[in-house]
Each structure stands twice: as C-alpha cells, then as structure tokens.
Design an enzyme around this catalytic site. Structure first.
Site, PDB file in Angstrom:
ATOM      1  CE  LYS A   1      -2.439  -2.730  -0.589  1.00 25.80           C
ATOM      2  NZ  LYS A   1      -2.400  -3.980  -0.561  1.00 25.80           N
TER       3      LYS A   1
ATOM      4  N   GLY B   1      -0.724 -17.407  -6.072  1.00 22.74           N
ATOM      5  CA  GLY B   1      -1.324 -17.839  -5.042  1.00 22.74           C
ATOM      6  C   GLY B   1      -0.272 -18.161  -3.954  1.00 22.74           C
TER       7      GLY B   1
ATOM      8  CG  HIS C   1     -24.377  16.949  -0.798  1.00 23.54           C
ATOM      9  ND1 HIS C   1     -24.228  16.163  -2.028  1.00 23.54           N
ATOM     10  CD2 HIS C   1     -24.345  18.290  -1.072  1.00 23.54           C
ATOM     11  CE1 HIS C   1     -24.055  16.915  -2.956  1.00 23.54           C
ATOM     12  NE2 HIS C   1     -24.010  18.154  -2.562  1.00 23.54           N
TER      13      HIS C   1
ATOM     14  CB  SER D   1       1.352 -12.791  -8.307  1.00 26.06           C
ATOM     15  OG  SER D   1       1.034 -12.230  -9.468  1.00 26.06           O
TER      16      SER D   1
ATOM     17  CB  VAL E   1       2.898 -20.022 -18.124  1.00 24.09           C
ATOM     18  CG1 VAL E   1       4.123 -19.893 -17.944  1.00 24.09           C
ATOM     19  CG2 VAL E   1       1.892 -18.671 -17.958  1.00 24.09           C
TER      20      VAL E   1
HETATM   21  P1  FAD Z   1       1.735 -14.114   8.265  1.00 23.79           P
HETATM   22  O1  FAD Z   1       1.327 -12.725   8.366  1.00 23.79           O
HETATM   23  O2  FAD Z   1       2.380 -14.769   7.203  1.00 23.79           O
HETATM   24  O3  FAD Z   1       2.586 -14.034   9.744  1.00 23.79           O
HETATM   25  C1  FAD Z   1       3.122 -15.485  10.106  1.00 23.79           C
HETATM   26  C2  FAD Z   1       4.398 -15.227  10.928  1.00 23.79           C
HETATM   27  O4  FAD Z   1       4.671 -16.192  11.473  1.00 23.79           O
HETATM   28  C3  FAD Z   1       5.526 -14.635   9.906  1.00 23.79           C
HETATM   29  O5  FAD Z   1       6.124 -13.405  10.874  1.00 23.79           O
HETATM   30  C4  FAD Z   1       6.615 -15.719  10.247  1.00 23.79           C
HETATM   31  O6  FAD Z   1       8.115 -15.392   9.947  1.00 23.79           O
HETATM   32  C5  FAD Z   1       6.168 -16.397  11.458  1.00 23.79           C
HETATM   33  N1  FAD Z   1       6.623 -17.799  11.522  1.00 23.79           N
HETATM   34  C6  FAD Z   1       6.190 -18.765  10.815  1.00 23.79           C
HETATM   35  N2  FAD Z   1       6.639 -20.062  11.332  1.00 23.79           N
HETATM   36  C7  FAD Z   1       7.306 -19.579  12.364  1.00 23.79           C
HETATM   37  C8  FAD Z   1       8.016 -20.586  13.324  1.00 23.79           C
HETATM   38  N3  FAD Z   1       7.657 -21.680  13.410  1.00 23.79           N
HETATM   39  N4  FAD Z   1       8.194 -19.809  14.518  1.00 23.79           N
HETATM   40  C9  FAD Z   1       8.307 -18.554  14.649  1.00 23.79           C
HETATM   41  N5  FAD Z   1       7.618 -17.684  13.992  1.00 23.79           N
HETATM   42  C10 FAD Z   1       7.339 -18.393  12.759  1.00 23.79           C
HETATM   43  N6  FAD Z   1      -4.356  -9.231   3.236  1.00 23.79           N
HETATM   44  C11 FAD Z   1      -5.233  -8.027   3.296  1.00 23.79           C
HETATM   45  O7  FAD Z   1      -6.201  -8.196   4.094  1.00 23.79           O
HETATM   46  N7  FAD Z   1      -5.203  -6.848   2.871  1.00 23.79           N
HETATM   47  C12 FAD Z   1      -4.006  -6.632   2.056  1.00 23.79           C
HETATM   48  O8  FAD Z   1      -3.975  -5.544   1.418  1.00 23.79           O
HETATM   49  C13 FAD Z   1      -3.124  -7.367   1.777  1.00 23.79           C
HETATM   50  N8  FAD Z   1      -2.183  -7.130   1.016  1.00 23.79           N
HETATM   51  C14 FAD Z   1      -0.983  -8.235   0.753  1.00 23.79           C
HETATM   52  C15 FAD Z   1      -0.074  -7.966  -0.103  1.00 23.79           C
HETATM   53  C16 FAD Z   1       0.745  -8.892  -0.601  1.00 23.79           C
HETATM   54  C17 FAD Z   1       1.994  -8.663  -1.501  1.00 23.79           C
HETATM   55  C18 FAD Z   1       0.643 -10.404  -0.074  1.00 23.79           C
HETATM   56  C19 FAD Z   1       1.614 -11.182  -0.086  1.00 23.79           C
HETATM   57  C20 FAD Z   1      -0.417 -10.653   1.123  1.00 23.79           C
HETATM   58  C21 FAD Z   1      -1.362  -9.445   1.263  1.00 23.79           C
HETATM   59  N9  FAD Z   1      -2.370  -9.753   2.220  1.00 23.79           N
HETATM   60  C22 FAD Z   1      -3.324  -8.852   2.393  1.00 23.79           C
HETATM   61  C23 FAD Z   1      -2.214 -11.031   2.868  1.00 23.79           C
HETATM   62  C24 FAD Z   1      -1.976 -10.920   4.386  1.00 23.79           C
HETATM   63  O9  FAD Z   1      -0.689 -10.444   4.237  1.00 23.79           O
HETATM   64  C25 FAD Z   1      -2.061 -12.253   5.036  1.00 23.79           C
HETATM   65  O10 FAD Z   1      -3.423 -12.856   4.978  1.00 23.79           O
HETATM   66  C26 FAD Z   1      -1.613 -12.162   6.463  1.00 23.79           C
HETATM   67  O11 FAD Z   1      -0.538 -11.474   6.494  1.00 23.79           O
HETATM   68  C27 FAD Z   1      -1.850 -13.357   7.032  1.00 23.79           C
HETATM   69  O12 FAD Z   1      -1.561 -13.290   8.491  1.00 23.79           O
HETATM   70  P2  FAD Z   1      -1.046 -14.627   9.499  1.00 23.79           P
HETATM   71  O13 FAD Z   1      -0.925 -13.903  10.723  1.00 23.79           O
HETATM   72  O14 FAD Z   1      -1.905 -15.580   9.361  1.00 23.79           O
HETATM   73  O15 FAD Z   1       0.446 -14.904   8.842  1.00 23.79           O
HETATM   74  P1  NAI Z   2      -4.603 -14.966  -6.150  1.00 21.88           P
HETATM   75  O1  NAI Z   2      -5.103 -16.251  -5.768  1.00 21.88           O
HETATM   76  O2  NAI Z   2      -5.237 -13.806  -5.880  1.00 21.88           O
HETATM   77  O3  NAI Z   2      -4.389 -15.029  -7.744  1.00 21.88           O
HETATM   78  C1  NAI Z   2      -3.481 -16.037  -8.363  1.00 21.88           C
HETATM   79  C2  NAI Z   2      -3.881 -15.854  -9.940  1.00 21.88           C
HETATM   80  O4  NAI Z   2      -2.765 -16.761 -10.405  1.00 21.88           O
HETATM   81  C3  NAI Z   2      -5.470 -16.654 -10.144  1.00 21.88           C
HETATM   82  O5  NAI Z   2      -6.092 -15.796 -10.976  1.00 21.88           O
HETATM   83  C4  NAI Z   2      -5.116 -18.035 -10.689  1.00 21.88           C
HETATM   84  O6  NAI Z   2      -5.815 -18.284 -11.707  1.00 21.88           O
HETATM   85  C5  NAI Z   2      -3.655 -17.490 -11.538  1.00 21.88           C
HETATM   86  N1  NAI Z   2      -2.811 -18.583 -11.676  1.00 21.88           N
HETATM   87  C6  NAI Z   2      -2.528 -19.867 -11.007  1.00 21.88           C
HETATM   88  N2  NAI Z   2      -1.674 -20.514 -11.678  1.00 21.88           N
HETATM   89  C7  NAI Z   2      -1.393 -19.868 -12.851  1.00 21.88           C
HETATM   90  C8  NAI Z   2      -0.325 -20.244 -13.768  1.00 21.88           C
HETATM   91  N3  NAI Z   2       0.310 -21.424 -13.775  1.00 21.88           N
HETATM   92  N4  NAI Z   2      -0.440 -19.240 -14.917  1.00 21.88           N
HETATM   93  C9  NAI Z   2      -1.077 -18.252 -15.054  1.00 21.88           C
HETATM   94  N5  NAI Z   2      -2.134 -17.982 -13.893  1.00 21.88           N
HETATM   95  C10 NAI Z   2      -2.059 -18.834 -12.725  1.00 21.88           C
HETATM   96  O7  NAI Z   2      -3.057 -15.201  -5.625  1.00 21.88           O
HETATM   97  P2  NAI Z   2      -2.210 -13.723  -5.375  1.00 21.88           P
HETATM   98  O8  NAI Z   2      -2.264 -12.773  -6.136  1.00 21.88           O
HETATM   99  O9  NAI Z   2      -0.771 -14.707  -5.467  1.00 21.88           O
HETATM  100  O10 NAI Z   2      -2.405 -13.348  -4.058  1.00 21.88           O
HETATM  101  C11 NAI Z   2      -1.949 -14.357  -2.827  1.00 21.88           C
HETATM  102  C12 NAI Z   2      -2.960 -14.227  -1.845  1.00 21.88           C
HETATM  103  O11 NAI Z   2      -2.528 -13.114  -1.080  1.00 21.88           O
HETATM  104  C13 NAI Z   2      -4.574 -13.650  -2.293  1.00 21.88           C
HETATM  105  O12 NAI Z   2      -5.322 -14.596  -2.726  1.00 21.88           O
HETATM  106  C14 NAI Z   2      -4.892 -12.756  -1.045  1.00 21.88           C
HETATM  107  O13 NAI Z   2      -5.519 -13.578  -0.247  1.00 21.88           O
HETATM  108  C15 NAI Z   2      -3.992 -12.099  -0.556  1.00 21.88           C
HETATM  109  N6  NAI Z   2      -3.751 -10.824  -0.837  1.00 21.88           N
HETATM  110  C16 NAI Z   2      -4.549  -9.875  -0.657  1.00 21.88           C
HETATM  111  C17 NAI Z   2      -4.796  -8.461  -0.923  1.00 21.88           C
HETATM  112  C18 NAI Z   2      -5.715  -7.604  -0.572  1.00 21.88           C
HETATM  113  O14 NAI Z   2      -6.118  -7.986   0.541  1.00 21.88           O
HETATM  114  N7  NAI Z   2      -5.364  -6.468  -1.251  1.00 21.88           N
HETATM  115  C19 NAI Z   2      -3.355  -8.077  -1.531  1.00 21.88           C
HETATM  116  C20 NAI Z   2      -2.378  -9.290  -2.284  1.00 21.88           C
HETATM  117  C21 NAI Z   2      -2.629 -10.434  -1.892  1.00 21.88           C
END
Ligand code: FAD
Ligand code: NAI
Length: 476
Positions: free
Chosen positions: A59, A282, A455, A280, A248
């Site tokens: 963000k 999943g 508004h 990206s 792909v």
């Molecule tokens: P995580 O945030 O993955 O935290 C797990 C933690 O556990 C990590 O710090 C890891 O190091 C630690 N850990 C793992 N194993 C161990 C161990 N054995 N001992 C000690 N520590 C350990 N979600 C949203 O809602 N809004 C968004 O805008 C959004 N944007 C995203 C953008 C990107 C690029 C990505 C990749 C994800 C995004 N997500 C977003 C998804 C969100 O980040 C995850 O759903 C969320 O972080 C999950 O929280 P969690 O606590 O389950 O795990």
């Molecule tokens: P995603 O599940 O959102 O999207 C993955 C996309 O890749 C799908 O459209 C799928 O059909 C496609 N795909 C899968 N295999 C493929 C292949 N071999 N070739 C081409 N396309 C393929 O997963 P993404 O974007 O990696 O994000 C992971 C998760 O992180 C999200 O599902 C979401 O839960 C979380 N996230 C949330 C955000 C938010 O809340 N704003 C921002 C970023 C991530």
C-alpha cells in the site's frame, strides 16, 4: 524441563498471531508470542507477511506510484503545471521501508504495553503431555518454554511455478516485487489475482511496460462479473496488458532477464522477454520448522493445519488461525480469528462471521466487495433485486476528478435483506465498511436508502445504489 511457563503461547507474530497474543493478554493470560521474522539488521520484525512484505509495503508503494501518476497525468486538469517531474525509486523504496519499520516498532510497543513476552526466533513443537506443550525457541533467543494453550499462526509462503525457483532478482515473489531497485523496462506477471493487479499497477505507473498472463479465461472470477468487467476496462485503458486463458510454458531465468513462453487462448505460441518476472499465482500455508509431527498436529493435503469452524485443531488446547488454515488469506480474517480464539480460551463466545468478510483490491479504481456476487446468487437459486449507481453521477467523485465505476447492491427479492455489495471506484476500500456493518446487522437495502449520508460524499453513491434496488434513484 521448560524454564518458562505460560498460559498461552502464540507461534507466529503476523496479524493473526500478534493480535491473538494481545487479546489473550488483555483477558488476563500470561502470554508469549514467538516470531522469527528478521529485519535487514537481523533484529526482530514482528507483523509477518502483512507488515513486512504484504499489505503495508504494497500500500505504501501503491500510494507513491499513484501520487506520481496523478502528478504526471491529472494535475494539469486542476491547472497545476509541473516541469521536470521525476521519480526517485530509491527514495520511494526507503519511504516504504520506513513505513514498515514504524509498524514493526508499533507491534513491539504493543507487546510491552500489554505485557506479552516476545521471543525472537523459530518456535517448534517439542513434546505434549501433562496438560501442557513444550515449545522450543531457536534463534537469537534459545530456550524451551511451555504452555497450556498454543495458538499456531505461522502464515503462508508464495507459491512458485514448478521448476522456476524465486531468486528475488529476476524471478520475483511478492518479496522481490516490493524492492525492485529501478523501474524495469519490461515486466511480466504470471497470475492476474490480487498481487498481480496491485504490483502490476505500481510498476506500470512508474513507467514499466507490464504484461499480466492469467491462466483462467475470466478476469477476476471471484468478483461480481459486472464489477470485474468495469475494472478490466479501466486497467486496459491505463495500459496494463492482461492476457487471459493462457498456458504458461517454459520460463527461463537468463541472468540478464527472463523469457516466458506461453500459448494464448486461441492456441498461438508466444514468447515474451522481460527484465523481470513476478510470479503471483497464490500462496501456500506455512508450517516449515514448526515440527507438527512431534505432537501429531494434523495437516490437510495442501499443508494447511486442519481446524474446525472455531479454529480448534485435532489436539486439545492447540488452535490455529490465519493463512495457515482454511479460508481467505486476508489479514483482517486472521485478526478476527485470533481474537475469537483468545476469547474461546477464556470461555467466552468468540465469533467470526465468514459471510461478512470484506475483500479489497487496492488498484485504481479500487475494487471492494462483501457478501455474494450476482453469479453466486444465480447459482444458489436465490431470487434477488439489483441496484447500481455510477460514480459519474456523484458530485464528490466529479470534484475529485475520479468518476470511474459504480456501487452495486444485491438484495433478497422478498425480504430486501442485503446479500452483497460490490464497488469499483474511488475509495471503495473505505466505502465497503458501511456495507459490512449493514450486512452484519441484517439490514435491508431500504435501511441504507433511508439513512442520511453527508453531502457531497462518495458514500452518497452507496445510498443511491440502495435506492436503485427499488428503482428510485434521486440523482440518476
Ligand atoms: P503471516 O502474516 O504470514 O505471519 C506469520 C508469521 O509467523 C511470520 O512473521 C513468520 O515469520 C512467522 N513464523 C512462521 N513460522 C514460524 C515459526 N515456526 N516460529 C516462529 N515464527 C514463525 N491481506 C489483506 O487483508 N489486505 C491486504 O491489503 C493484503 N495485501 C497483501 C499484499 C501482499 C503482497 C501479500 C503477499 C499479502 C497480502 N495480504 C493482504 C495477505 C496478508 O498479508 C495475509 O493474509 C496475512 O499476513 C496473514 O496473517 P497470518 O498472521 O496468518 O500470517
Ligand atoms: P490470487 O489467488 O489472488 O491470484 C492468483 C492468480 O493466478 C489466479 O487468478 C490464478 O488463476 C492465477 N494462476 C494460478 N496458476 C497460474 C499459472 N500457472 N499461470 C497463470 N496464472 C495462474 O493469488 P496472489 O495474487 O498470489 O495473492 C495471494 C493471496 O494474497 C491472495 O489470494 C490474497 O488472499 C492475498 N492478498 C490480498 C491482498 C488484498 O487483500 N488487497 C493483496 C495481495 C494479496
């Protein structure tokens, strides 16, 4: 013999884990949280994927790149002229890192404030028995601690393409995608999901030529079709190339760049050369280093920890929340589960309503929704009424200069209860909260239509979409 004993130990300090720890401590439990994430200096960086390489840094970059695009393309509309507009990518990345650090430090402060004992290291199950679990901590702190209750919140990792490991230089996961040191001329993303669209937008706005390759034939299949179509139009207009229905093939990391071979939806063989590739497609649940076998903690075939609707695992007093269990991989879902589990441990009735978890994609326009889509309602055989209102007819959107998109309401045909709200447009991330509250309170579309909205505000589009369900918009 464990040298420190706790009521509750949380393994993982992401949004699921750190919030669970704080809530458990608030409820009077002697609580510890173990997290292994390291900052650039090897020190603790709690907050997990969300804080370090997910929600927060993405963000920050979306904001910086949006500001740049506004200055480059839209300030002129306001009579603001600029010369020598430039973007310093190093500074943009440093600002993002500073935002991340503020959040890491904030969590460490919250642990102190709530008297949560923090261990920086990897937590793994050692033994179970005698009404308690022993957990080994390995890392900058080495010890064995014990707890009556364990909450596992170890999150998820990015899924790689088979045979194409991330090197975070040319082949990037979300981690590398957030620290590309200079604008790539050509960038390919595989997967047009949430990360593909958000990170694709960031690098396109600052000058990269971006192509997104998606396996599915439909764009954003989980999103309401009408909303997804509108978003697709907007992204294409902005210059994001999205190819749907591709297969792909070979991906070669050539050191200087990457080549991606694929077959188009119409069966043509294509090859793209790019400076960098973001994969990206999943994420996968993470239990690396947790040693679930040591205590017999059950995982499913995807590697997720098996839990019931209340986040109970197969082991007594072991719970799991967030990305490592079933359900959407969202930070707020993880947090809600964390709170609910802490409350259940305290004998309370923690509850998470999976029907009202909002989704947001932070592109421009933003996409946000809660509840069921029109295609889901049709598939479920539900009789519904729909109402939409375009931002084009909203005074605040015109003043903002951002009139793309609409608000859409879906309500039960008989009872008028709101079944879904879908938004594509400015500040959809903020507007969706009203819909979440409404659905949580089982409101009807008429309830929203009869509430006074300020508004001029974008929220008037929400009220008007609710009025549209009864075919009585006032401004369209
Ligand atoms: P995580 O945030 O993955 O935290 C797990 C933690 O556990 C990590 O710090 C890891 O190091 C630690 N850990 C793992 N194993 C161990 C161990 N054995 N001992 C000690 N520590 C350990 N979600 C949203 O809602 N809004 C968004 O805008 C959004 N944007 C995203 C953008 C990107 C690029 C990505 C990749 C994800 C995004 N997500 C977003 C998804 C969100 O980040 C995850 O759903 C969320 O972080 C999950 O929280 P969690 O606590 O389950 O795990
Ligand atoms: P995603 O599940 O959102 O999207 C993955 C996309 O890749 C799908 O459209 C799928 O059909 C496609 N795909 C899968 N295999 C493929 C292949 N071999 N070739 C081409 N396309 C393929 O997963 P993404 O974007 O990696 O994000 C992971 C998760 O992180 C999200 O599902 C979401 O839960 C979380 N996230 C949330 C955000 C938010 O809340 N704003 C921002 C970023 C991530």
């Amino acid at each position: 013999m464990a040298n420190k004993q706790f009521d509750v130990v949380v393994i993982g300090g992401g949004p699921g884990g750190y919030i669970a720890a704080i809530r458990a401590a608030q409820l009077g439990f002697n609580t510890a949280c173990i997290d292994e994430w390291k900052n650039g200096k090897g020190g603790p960086a709690p907050g997990g994927t969300c804080t370090n390489v997910g929600c927060i840094p993405s963000k920050a970059l979306l904001q910086s790149s949006e500001n740049y695009e506004q200055a480059a393309k839209h300030f002129g509309d306001h009579g603001i002229s600029m010369s020598n507009l430039a973007i310093d990518i190093g500074k943009m990345l440093a600002r993002k890192d500073a935002v991340v650090k503020q959040n890491n430090d904030g969590i460490l402060y919250l642990f102190k404030k709530n008297k949560v004992t923090f261990f920086h290291g990897r937590g793994s199950f050692a033994t179970a028995g005698d009404g308690a679990y022993e957990i080994k901590v390995a890392g900058s702190q080495e010890e064995t601690i014990s707890a009556r209750h364990v909450i596992v919140a170890t999150g998820s990792n990015p899924r790689a393409l088979p045979g194409v490991p991330f090197d975070e230089d040319k082949v990037l996961s979300n981690d590398g995608a957030l620290r590309v040191p200079a604008v790539p001329q050509k960038l390919v993303l595989i997967g047009s999901g949430v990360i593909g669209l958000e990170m694709g937008s960031v690098w396109r706005r600052v000058g990269a030529e971006v192509t997104v390759l998606e396996a599915l034939p439909t764009f954003l299949g989980a999103v309401d079709e009408q909303i997804a179509k509108e978003a697709h139009k907007a992204f294409t207009r902005q210059g994001l190339k999205i190819e749907l229905g591709v297969k792909v093939g070979e991906v070669r990391n050539e050191g200087q760049g990457v080549s991606v071979s694929y077959t188009t939806a119409t069966g043509q063989a294509q090859k793209l050369q790019a400076d960098r590739l973001i994969v990206s497609i999943g994420r996968v649940p993470n239990t690396i280093g947790l040693d679930p076998e040591a205590v017999g903690l059950a995982l499913d075939e995807r590697g997720a920890i098996v839990v019931d609707a209340e986040c109970r695992t197969n082991l007594p007093n072991v719970w799991a929340v967030g990305d490592v269990v079933r359900g959407p991989m969202l930070a707020h879902k993880a947090e809600e589960e964390g709170v609910a589990v802490a409350e259940r441990i305290a004998g309370q009735h923690g509850h998470v309503d999976f029907n009202t978890i909002p989704w947001v994609i932070y592109t421009s326009p933003e996409i946000a929704w809660v509840g069921r889509t029109e295609q889901q309602l049709k598939a479920d055989g539900v009789q519904y009424k729909a109402g939409t209102f375009p931002f084009m007819a909203n005074g605040r959107a015109r003043a903002l200069g951002d009139t793309t998109g609409m608000v859409k309401f879906l309500a039960d045909a008989k009872t008028d209860e709101i079944l879904g709200v879908h938004i594509v447009g400015p500040m959809a991330s903020e507007l969706i909260s009203e819909a979440v509250v409404a659905m949580e309170f089982k409101a009807s579309s008429e309830d929203i239509a009869r509430i006074c909205h300020a508004h001029p505000s974008l929220s008037e589009a929400t009220k008007e979409a609710a009025l549209a369900v009864d075919k009585r918009t006032l401004n369209f």
